[in-house]
Design a protein around this motif. Structure first.
Motif, PDB file in Angstrom:
ATOM      1  N   GLU A   1       0.835  -1.196   0.000  1.00 33.33           N
ATOM      2  CA  GLU A   1       0.000   0.000   0.000  1.00 33.33           C
ATOM      3  C   GLU A   1       0.870   1.246   0.000  1.00 33.33           C
ATOM      4  OE1 GLU A   1      -2.604  -0.096   3.347  1.00 33.33           O
ATOM      5  OE2 GLU A   1      -3.904  -1.608   2.449  1.00 33.33           O
ATOM      6  N   GLY A   2       0.490   2.228  -0.799  1.00 34.49           N
ATOM      7  CA  GLY A   2       1.205   3.495  -0.851  1.00 34.49           C
ATOM      8  C   GLY A   2       2.440   3.426  -1.719  1.00 34.49           C
ATOM      9  N   GLY A   3       2.916   4.592  -2.124  1.00 34.60           N
ATOM     10  CA  GLY A   3       4.132   4.666  -2.928  1.00 34.60           C
ATOM     11  C   GLY A   3       3.945   4.096  -4.318  1.00 34.60           C
ATOM     12  N   PRO A   4       5.049   3.841  -5.011  1.00 30.52           N
ATOM     13  CA  PRO A   4       4.980   3.334  -6.385  1.00 30.52           C
ATOM     14  C   PRO A   4       4.433   1.912  -6.500  1.00 30.52           C
ATOM     15  CG  PRO A   4       7.160   4.217  -5.896  1.00 30.52           C
ATOM     16  CD  PRO A   4       6.392   4.212  -4.631  1.00 30.52           C
ATOM     17  N   MET A   5       4.461   1.137  -5.422  1.00 34.21           N
ATOM     18  CA  MET A   5       4.007  -0.258  -5.472  1.00 34.21           C
ATOM     19  C   MET A   5       2.547  -0.405  -5.039  1.00 34.21           C
ATOM     20  SD  MET A   5       6.643  -1.984  -6.491  1.00 34.21           S
ATOM     21  CE  MET A   5       6.270  -3.654  -6.037  1.00 34.21           C
ATOM     22  N   ASP A   6       1.809   0.687  -4.900  1.00 33.17           N
ATOM     23  CA  ASP A   6       0.445   0.666  -4.387  1.00 33.17           C
ATOM     24  C   ASP A   6      -0.444  -0.255  -5.217  1.00 33.17           C
ATOM     25  OD1 ASP A   6      -1.642   1.356  -2.700  1.00 33.17           O
ATOM     26  OD2 ASP A   6      -2.265   3.033  -3.955  1.00 33.17           O
ATOM     27  N   GLY A   7      -1.140  -1.154  -4.535  1.00 34.62           N
ATOM     28  CA  GLY A   7      -2.072  -2.059  -5.192  1.00 34.62           C
ATOM     29  C   GLY A   7      -1.463  -3.344  -5.706  1.00 34.62           C
ATOM     30  N   ARG A   8      -0.167  -3.479  -5.662  1.00 31.37           N
ATOM     31  CA  ARG A   8       0.471  -4.704  -6.154  1.00 31.37           C
ATOM     32  C   ARG A   8       0.529  -5.760  -5.058  1.00 31.37           C
ATOM     33  NH1 ARG A   8       5.354  -2.930 -10.176  1.00 31.37           N
ATOM     34  NH2 ARG A   8       4.191  -1.326 -11.244  1.00 31.37           N
ATOM     35  N   VAL A   9       0.521  -7.000  -5.475  1.00 31.74           N
ATOM     36  CA  VAL A   9       0.655  -8.133  -4.562  1.00 31.74           C
ATOM     37  C   VAL A   9       1.848  -8.945  -5.041  1.00 31.74           C
ATOM     38  CG1 VAL A   9      -0.447 -10.202  -3.647  1.00 31.74           C
ATOM     39  CG2 VAL A   9      -1.817  -8.176  -4.100  1.00 31.74           C
ATOM     40  N   LEU A  10       2.856  -9.094  -4.168  1.00 32.72           N
ATOM     41  CA  LEU A  10       4.068  -9.826  -4.524  1.00 32.72           C
ATOM     42  C   LEU A  10       4.268 -11.018  -3.596  1.00 32.72           C
ATOM     43  CD1 LEU A  10       6.609  -6.894  -4.980  1.00 32.72           C
ATOM     44  CD2 LEU A  10       5.390  -8.130  -6.756  1.00 32.72           C
ATOM     45  N   PRO A  11       4.848 -12.106  -4.108  1.00 30.97           N
ATOM     46  CA  PRO A  11       5.207 -13.209  -3.215  1.00 30.97           C
ATOM     47  C   PRO A  11       6.455 -12.829  -2.411  1.00 30.97           C
ATOM     48  CG  PRO A  11       5.825 -13.729  -5.465  1.00 30.97           C
ATOM     49  CD  PRO A  11       5.107 -12.411  -5.502  1.00 30.97           C
ATOM     50  N   VAL A  12       6.325 -12.838  -1.080  1.00 28.80           N
ATOM     51  CA  VAL A  12       7.420 -12.467  -0.192  1.00 28.80           C
ATOM     52  C   VAL A  12       7.822 -13.703   0.605  1.00 28.80           C
ATOM     53  CG1 VAL A  12       8.081 -10.990   1.747  1.00 28.80           C
ATOM     54  CG2 VAL A  12       6.588 -10.095  -0.032  1.00 28.80           C
ATOM     55  N   LEU A  13       9.123 -13.975   0.646  1.00 31.12           N
ATOM     56  CA  LEU A  13       9.609 -15.127   1.405  1.00 31.12           C
ATOM     57  C   LEU A  13       9.329 -14.932   2.888  1.00 31.12           C
ATOM     58  CD1 LEU A  13      13.062 -15.719  -0.308  1.00 31.12           C
ATOM     59  CD2 LEU A  13      10.946 -16.965  -0.673  1.00 31.12           C
ATOM     60  N   VAL A  14       8.909 -15.999   3.556  1.00 36.79           N
ATOM     61  CA  VAL A  14       8.652 -15.939   4.986  1.00 36.79           C
ATOM     62  C   VAL A  14       9.800 -16.611   5.726  1.00 36.79           C
ATOM     63  CG1 VAL A  14       6.150 -15.823   4.753  1.00 36.79           C
ATOM     64  CG2 VAL A  14       7.251 -18.036   4.934  1.00 36.79           C
ATOM     65  N   GLY A  15      10.015 -16.188   6.951  1.00 39.19           N
ATOM     66  CA  GLY A  15      11.094 -16.724   7.775  1.00 39.19           C
ATOM     67  C   GLY A  15      10.677 -17.998   8.490  1.00 39.19           C
ATOM     68  N   PRO A  16      11.523 -18.460   9.417  1.00 40.45           N
ATOM     69  CA  PRO A  16      11.227 -19.700  10.139  1.00 40.45           C
ATOM     70  C   PRO A  16       9.972 -19.591  11.019  1.00 40.45           C
ATOM     71  CG  PRO A  16      13.333 -18.764  10.839  1.00 40.45           C
ATOM     72  CD  PRO A  16      12.819 -17.915   9.745  1.00 40.45           C
ATOM     73  N   THR A  17       9.564 -18.383  11.404  1.00 42.14           N
ATOM     74  CA  THR A  17       8.363 -18.211  12.214  1.00 42.14           C
ATOM     75  C   THR A  17       7.102 -18.132  11.361  1.00 42.14           C
ATOM     76  OG1 THR A  17       8.593 -15.811  12.182  1.00 42.14           O
ATOM     77  CG2 THR A  17       9.638 -16.981  14.008  1.00 42.14           C
ATOM     78  N   GLY A  18       7.258 -18.095  10.043  1.00 34.05           N
ATOM     79  CA  GLY A  18       6.120 -17.997   9.146  1.00 34.05           C
ATOM     80  C   GLY A  18       5.713 -16.575   8.842  1.00 34.05           C
ATOM     81  N   ASN A  19       6.493 -15.597   9.306  1.00 35.99           N
ATOM     82  CA  ASN A  19       6.190 -14.193   9.067  1.00 35.99           C
ATOM     83  C   ASN A  19       7.144 -13.609   8.036  1.00 35.99           C
ATOM     84  OD1 ASN A  19       4.206 -14.186  11.055  1.00 35.99           O
ATOM     85  ND2 ASN A  19       5.668 -13.673  12.654  1.00 35.99           N
ATOM     86  N   PRO A  20       6.651 -12.671   7.221  1.00 34.09           N
ATOM     87  CA  PRO A  20       7.553 -11.975   6.293  1.00 34.09           C
ATOM     88  C   PRO A  20       8.444 -11.007   7.066  1.00 34.09           C
ATOM     89  CG  PRO A  20       5.318 -11.146   6.067  1.00 34.09           C
ATOM     90  CD  PRO A  20       5.264 -12.275   7.040  1.00 34.09           C
ATOM     91  N   PRO A  21       9.522 -10.490   6.475  1.00 34.91           N
ATOM     92  CA  PRO A  21      10.407  -9.558   7.181  1.00 34.91           C
ATOM     93  C   PRO A  21       9.687  -8.267   7.572  1.00 34.91           C
ATOM     94  CG  PRO A  21      11.102  -9.838   4.894  1.00 34.91           C
ATOM     95  CD  PRO A  21       9.968 -10.764   5.121  1.00 34.91           C
ATOM     96  N   LYS A  22      10.187  -7.603   8.627  1.00 30.62           N
ATOM     97  CA  LYS A  22       9.565  -6.370   9.121  1.00 30.62           C
ATOM     98  C   LYS A  22       9.698  -5.229   8.121  1.00 30.62           C
ATOM     99  CE  LYS A  22      10.005  -7.346  13.996  1.00 30.62           C
ATOM    100  NZ  LYS A  22      10.552  -6.922  15.282  1.00 30.62           N
ATOM    101  N   THR A  23      10.808  -5.171   7.406  1.00 27.81           N
ATOM    102  CA  THR A  23      10.986  -4.150   6.377  1.00 27.81           C
ATOM    103  C   THR A  23      11.289  -4.843   5.053  1.00 27.81           C
ATOM    104  OG1 THR A  23      13.329  -3.904   6.883  1.00 27.81           O
ATOM    105  CG2 THR A  23      11.844  -2.370   7.948  1.00 27.81           C
ATOM    106  N   TYR A  24      10.817  -4.240   3.977  1.00 27.32           N
ATOM    107  CA  TYR A  24      11.036  -4.772   2.633  1.00 27.32           C
ATOM    108  C   TYR A  24      11.613  -3.642   1.805  1.00 27.32           C
ATOM    109  CZ  TYR A  24      10.098  -7.775  -1.389  1.00 27.32           C
ATOM    110  OH  TYR A  24      10.218  -8.575  -2.489  1.00 27.32           O
TER     111      TYR A  24
END
Length: 114
Positions: free
Chosen positions: A15-38
């Protein structure tokens, strides 16, 4: 979630910025959560250093009963700073930017610990 040979990713909206509205596959860590910053490096058209877009992870929603996050999304951080280092008690604070010289702190005695 898409499973790609042992490496898991999650389709995450931006959401927001140049990537607004896009959905990307993001790798998740060992806890099953994506990174805090991308961070997304965008090459400069003139051949200069790339511009880095920074997005912060926020909860997409919360469950009614326990208030747990229901998935994640990324929101644009226009300032794009911080969040890269752990905040340990013994870490030096980050230098402040935007302070003008002559702010009145010159010539004042410092605390000597008496």
């Amino acid at each position: 979630m898409a499973d790609t040979g042992g490496v898991k990713s999650e389709d995450t909206p931006f959401e927001g910025g140049p990537m607004d509205g896009r959905v990307l596959p993001v790798l998740v860590g060992p806890t099953g959560n994506p990174p805090k910053t991308y961070r997304i490096p965008v090459p400069d058209a003139a051949g200069g250093p790339p511009t880095v877009l920074v997005y912060r992870r926020v909860p997409r929603g919360h469950s009614k009963r326990l208030g747990l996050p229901r998935g994640w999304k990324y929101t644009f951080d226009p300032e794009g700073r911080g969040g890269g280092r752990p905040k340990w008690p013994w870490s030096k604070p980050e230098p402040r930017t935007g302070r003008a010289p002559g702010n009145g702190s010159e010539g004042k005695p410092t605390d000597t610990g008496e």
